[in-house]
Design an enzyme around this catalytic site. Structure first.
Site, PDB file in Angstrom:
ATOM      1  N   GLY A   1       7.351  -2.275  -2.364  1.00 54.74           N
ATOM      2  CA  GLY A   1       6.830  -0.915  -2.345  1.00 54.74           C
ATOM      3  C   GLY A   1       7.600  -0.020  -3.295  1.00 54.74           C
ATOM      4  O   GLY A   1       7.346   0.021  -4.501  1.00 54.74           O
ATOM      5  N   ARG A   2       8.603   0.676  -2.749  1.00 55.72           N
ATOM      6  CA  ARG A   2       9.296   1.724  -3.510  1.00 55.72           C
ATOM      7  C   ARG A   2       9.923   1.228  -4.799  1.00 55.72           C
ATOM      8  O   ARG A   2      10.004   1.983  -5.770  1.00 55.72           O
ATOM      9  CB  ARG A   2      10.335   2.399  -2.613  1.00 55.72           C
ATOM     10  CG  ARG A   2       9.685   3.275  -1.542  1.00 55.72           C
ATOM     11  CD  ARG A   2      10.658   3.642  -0.463  1.00 55.72           C
ATOM     12  NE  ARG A   2      11.122   2.449   0.254  1.00 55.72           N
ATOM     13  CZ  ARG A   2      12.114   2.430   1.121  1.00 55.72           C
ATOM     14  NH1 ARG A   2      12.767   3.545   1.368  1.00 55.72           N
ATOM     15  NH2 ARG A   2      12.459   1.316   1.742  1.00 55.72           N
TER      16      ARG A   2
ATOM     17  N   LYS B   1      -1.038  -4.637   8.780  1.00 54.11           N
ATOM     18  CA  LYS B   1       0.297  -4.274   8.280  1.00 54.11           C
ATOM     19  C   LYS B   1       1.000  -3.522   9.400  1.00 54.11           C
ATOM     20  O   LYS B   1       0.537  -2.471   9.844  1.00 54.11           O
ATOM     21  CB  LYS B   1       0.215  -3.434   7.019  1.00 54.11           C
ATOM     22  CG  LYS B   1       1.608  -3.041   6.529  1.00 54.11           C
ATOM     23  CD  LYS B   1       1.644  -2.777   5.038  1.00 54.11           C
ATOM     24  CE  LYS B   1       3.025  -2.354   4.580  1.00 54.11           C
ATOM     25  NZ  LYS B   1       3.382  -0.986   5.032  1.00 54.11           N
TER      26      LYS B   1
ATOM     27  N   ASP C   1      12.983  -3.320   1.654  1.00 55.05           N
ATOM     28  CA  ASP C   1      14.213  -3.520   0.881  1.00 55.05           C
ATOM     29  C   ASP C   1      14.141  -4.671  -0.113  1.00 55.05           C
ATOM     30  O   ASP C   1      15.185  -5.234  -0.458  1.00 55.05           O
ATOM     31  CB  ASP C   1      15.433  -3.717   1.795  1.00 55.05           C
ATOM     32  CG  ASP C   1      15.704  -2.483   2.654  1.00 55.05           C
ATOM     33  OD1 ASP C   1      15.162  -1.416   2.332  1.00 55.05           O
ATOM     34  OD2 ASP C   1      16.462  -2.613   3.626  1.00 55.05           O
TER      35      ASP C   1
ATOM     36  N   CYS D   1       1.833   3.243  10.012  1.00 53.77           N
ATOM     37  CA  CYS D   1       2.129   4.550   9.413  1.00 53.77           C
ATOM     38  C   CYS D   1       2.835   5.458  10.422  1.00 53.77           C
ATOM     39  O   CYS D   1       2.344   5.658  11.533  1.00 53.77           O
ATOM     40  CB  CYS D   1       0.848   5.220   8.908  1.00 53.77           C
ATOM     41  SG  CYS D   1       1.184   6.834   8.178  1.00 53.77           S
TER      42      CYS D   1
ATOM     43  N   GLN E   1      -6.974  -1.103   2.469  1.00 55.00           N
ATOM     44  CA  GLN E   1      -6.397  -0.747   3.768  1.00 55.00           C
ATOM     45  C   GLN E   1      -7.118   0.423   4.424  1.00 55.00           C
ATOM     46  O   GLN E   1      -7.300   1.474   3.820  1.00 55.00           O
ATOM     47  CB  GLN E   1      -4.909  -0.396   3.637  1.00 55.00           C
ATOM     48  CG  GLN E   1      -4.265  -0.234   5.009  1.00 55.00           C
ATOM     49  CD  GLN E   1      -2.814   0.209   4.952  1.00 55.00           C
ATOM     50  OE1 GLN E   1      -2.515   1.316   4.538  1.00 55.00           O
ATOM     51  NE2 GLN E   1      -1.911  -0.653   5.382  1.00 55.00           N
TER      52      GLN E   1
ATOM     53  N   PRO F   1       0.847  -1.195   0.000  1.00 56.48           N
ATOM     54  CA  PRO F   1       0.000   0.000   0.000  1.00 56.48           C
ATOM     55  C   PRO F   1       0.875   1.235   0.000  1.00 56.48           C
ATOM     56  O   PRO F   1       1.836   1.319   0.768  1.00 56.48           O
ATOM     57  CB  PRO F   1      -0.757  -0.113   1.336  1.00 56.48           C
ATOM     58  CG  PRO F   1       0.112  -0.954   2.213  1.00 56.48           C
ATOM     59  CD  PRO F   1       0.846  -1.890   1.296  1.00 56.48           C
ATOM     60  N   MET F   2       0.593   2.196  -0.873  1.00 55.83           N
ATOM     61  CA  MET F   2       1.347   3.453  -0.866  1.00 55.83           C
ATOM     62  C   MET F   2       0.385   4.615  -1.101  1.00 55.83           C
ATOM     63  O   MET F   2      -0.187   4.752  -2.190  1.00 55.83           O
ATOM     64  CB  MET F   2       2.459   3.421  -1.922  1.00 55.83           C
ATOM     65  CG  MET F   2       3.626   2.512  -1.520  1.00 55.83           C
ATOM     66  SD  MET F   2       4.982   2.520  -2.701  1.00 55.83           S
ATOM     67  CE  MET F   2       4.363   1.414  -3.956  1.00 55.83           C
TER      68      MET F   2
HETATM   69  C1  LIG Z   1       4.976   6.971  -0.961  1.00 51.07           C
HETATM   70  C2  LIG Z   1       4.710   5.909   0.078  1.00 51.07           C
HETATM   71  C3  LIG Z   1       3.442   5.801   0.630  1.00 51.07           C
HETATM   72  C4  LIG Z   1       3.166   4.812   1.578  1.00 51.07           C
HETATM   73  N1  LIG Z   1       1.883   4.681   2.056  1.00 51.07           N
HETATM   74  C5  LIG Z   1       1.578   3.632   2.875  1.00 51.07           C
HETATM   75  C6  LIG Z   1       0.229   3.379   3.257  1.00 51.07           C
HETATM   76  O1  LIG Z   1      -0.712   4.075   2.869  1.00 51.07           O
HETATM   77  N2  LIG Z   1      -0.006   2.320   4.078  1.00 51.07           N
HETATM   78  C7  LIG Z   1       1.006   1.500   4.526  1.00 51.07           C
HETATM   79  O2  LIG Z   1       0.741   0.545   5.260  1.00 51.07           O
HETATM   80  N3  LIG Z   1       2.284   1.717   4.171  1.00 51.07           N
HETATM   81  C8  LIG Z   1       2.585   2.742   3.340  1.00 51.07           C
HETATM   82  N4  LIG Z   1       3.879   2.909   2.923  1.00 51.07           N
HETATM   83  C9  LIG Z   1       4.921   1.935   3.333  1.00 51.07           C
HETATM   84  C10 LIG Z   1       5.078   0.829   2.290  1.00 51.07           C
HETATM   85  O3  LIG Z   1       3.888   0.081   2.181  1.00 51.07           O
HETATM   86  C11 LIG Z   1       6.240  -0.121   2.679  1.00 51.07           C
HETATM   87  O4  LIG Z   1       5.955  -0.688   3.929  1.00 51.07           O
HETATM   88  C12 LIG Z   1       7.581   0.596   2.745  1.00 51.07           C
HETATM   89  O5  LIG Z   1       7.771   1.451   1.642  1.00 51.07           O
HETATM   90  C13 LIG Z   1       8.752  -0.420   2.812  1.00 51.07           C
HETATM   91  O6  LIG Z   1       8.768  -1.272   1.683  1.00 51.07           O
HETATM   92  P1  LIG Z   1       9.800  -1.033   0.446  1.00 51.07           P
HETATM   93  O7  LIG Z   1      11.198  -1.095   1.017  1.00 51.07           O
HETATM   94  O8  LIG Z   1       9.514  -2.159  -0.496  1.00 51.07           O
HETATM   95  O9  LIG Z   1       9.495   0.317  -0.109  1.00 51.07           O
HETATM   96  C14 LIG Z   1       4.195   3.924   2.001  1.00 51.07           C
HETATM   97  C15 LIG Z   1       5.473   4.063   1.460  1.00 51.07           C
HETATM   98  C16 LIG Z   1       5.747   5.032   0.504  1.00 51.07           C
HETATM   99  C17 LIG Z   1       7.139   5.120  -0.070  1.00 51.07           C
END
Ligand SMILES: Cc1cc2nc3c(=O)[nH]c(=O)nc-3n(C[C@H](O)[C@H](O)[C@H](O)COP(=O)(O)O)c2cc1C
Length: 331
Positions: free
Chosen positions: A229-230, A141, A207, A102, A71, A17-18
């Protein structure tokens, strides 16, 4: 194939989720790349209960993108349960997820997001309350904890499972870390071990930046699936490349600049359809920068994209990259 409650998930690659990113426009794109499970942006429980128009617009799910986890965030078990019941009655979400991680102060001020990590007892009550209010699976989460002095992830995993939670996605960082430092995969393995006796699946997150990293996380932590995610920003190909790598061990090539720009056109189109031209183009600015990331000589195009006001302008700027690049190559 694995399951969350009674929902079948066809592979072990999950889109994170982002907020501001995983709206229906981006989700449609990612689904084409074969994500096993897709999370929406976080949605306010209060916004749903007050029937806020913009919040309700976030609840639309395309049947094509299912299975989808919608979510919710909120700081109170009762209001979250009422919002979950609304989601169950009026949307196609397969799974209802609750944000317990969050780090944003404005969310934590509402007792929502990572604030829950300080109190496994509250989390137990939360899952009891919400999972008895709806039939669909309710998931969590989490992050590892609020900070290094408050690491309750084992207790949290147990509280979620005992309360009736159907899956746990864990981002291997604390709230204090925000997005800094390395995600702690050993801690993710401990969450998996804590949830295993309950038969509750765990999704590892943090990561996973390549198909090989996804494989390593699965091997090292024993989680049921990986959440990306990213690394998917401007790069939805990572989803397909990871699904393929996990299935075959093969590594497919990265997309070409032409493929990236084509996808950016498509994303622009979807965003404009969803949000109208003014807002859609503004939202596209950050995605344009992500699609252009790592492309040779893209700095000026990236900058120009930040000033685009219309879809025609944005398209011309992005197309300009390809023609300028072709000129460079042919010189
Ligand atoms: C722009 C952005 C928005 C995010 N929004 C949410 C969100 O709405 N809900 C959530 O549980 N996590 C959110 N996250 C966290 C991501 O879901 C994830 O846990 C985090 O980026 C780590 O994973 P990654 O290393 O693959 O990026 C967000 C992250 C980013 C970068």
């Amino acid at each position: 194939m694995w399951t969350v409650g009674d929902v079948l998930i066809p592979n072990r690659v999950v889109l994170a989720p982002m907020a501001g990113v995983t709206n229906i426009a981006f989700r449609r794109i990612v689904k084409r790349f074969g994500a096993g499970l897709i999370y929406t942006e976080m949605v306010s429980d209060q916004g749903i209960l007050m029937q806020n128009k913009r919040t309700l617009a976030m609840l639309t799910i395309d049947p094509e993108e299912r299975p989808v986890a919608l979510q919710l965030f909120g700081g109170d078990a009762e209001t979250l349960a009422r919002a979950a019941a609304y989601v169950e009655a009026y949307t196609d979400a397969d799974i209802i997820d609750i944000n317990l991680g969050c780090p944003a102060p404005k969310i934590n001020k509402l007792d929502a997001g990572a604030k829950w990590l300080l109190s496994p007892e509250r989390v137990y009550d939360l899952y009891r309350t919400v999972s008895t209010a709806v039939h669909r699976p309710v998931t969590a989460k989490i992050r590892l904890g609020w900070d290094d002095d408050h690491l309750y992830y084992v207790e949290l995993a147990q509280a979620i499972a005992e309360g009736g939670g159907a899956a746990i996605a864990v981002h291997g960082r604390t709230r204090a870390q925000m997005y800094e430092g390395r995600a702690d995969w050993e801690a993710i393995a401990r969450v998996k071990a804590a949830a295993a006796p309950y038969g509750v699946p765990v999704i590892g997150n943090g990561d996973v930046t390549s198909p090989e990293a996804a494989r390593r996380m699965l091997e090292e932590t024993g989680v049921d699936a990986v959440m990306i995610g990213r690394a998917a920003l401007g790069n939805p190909w990572i989803i397909y490349r990871t699904v393929h790598h996990l299935r075959t061990g093969e590594l497919l090539p990265e997309p070409t600049p032409e493929e990236k720009i084509d996808m950016a056109f498509r994303h622009l189109d979807e965003l404009v359809r969803l949000k109208g031209e003014r807002v859609g183009v503004r939202e596209m600015r950050k995605h344009a920068a992500w699609y252009l990331k790592g492309l040779r000589g893209a700095a000026a195009v990236k900058e120009a994209a930040q000033r685009a006001e219309t879809a025609a302008e944005m398209t011309a700027i992005l197309r300009g990259y390809l023609t300028a690049d072709a000129a460079l190559v042919s010189r």
